[in-house]
Write a protein that holds these residues in place. Sequence first.
Motif: not given
Length: 124
Positions: A99-101, A30-34, A109-111
């Motif tokens: 990834r967080r954020g 729930s706190g992650y961009t997927m 590389r963003d993940y």
Amino acid sequence: QVQPVESGGGSVQAGGSLRLSCAASGRTVSGYTMGWFRQAPGKEREFVAAISWNGGSTNYADSVKGRFTISRDNAKNTVYLQMNSLEPDDTAVYYCTGRRGAILGTRARDYDYWGQGTQVTVSS
């Protein structure tokens, strides 16, 4: 950390549909961009779609806009990729990532967290 596990891949004829699922173990997503990426033989891994932590924002590669839909169900700790009007060029291994954020990154590389991938094959 989040450990994505993909499922739902398979073989389909052009024009068909598949729905990929990504069940995350380890902790809640729930706190992650997927996101979803794909990699065809001999090609670099490429961005497909991303979704914000609450599903309020999405981003798609131009090649899949209007055909693919990314969604998530945080209560089930699962992210989905609905793929319609599939084309032979969609053939690839599809990877779920997180990834967080809040940034809906389009670069691998963003993940930070990656699944093992699921094969999608589209025949003409």
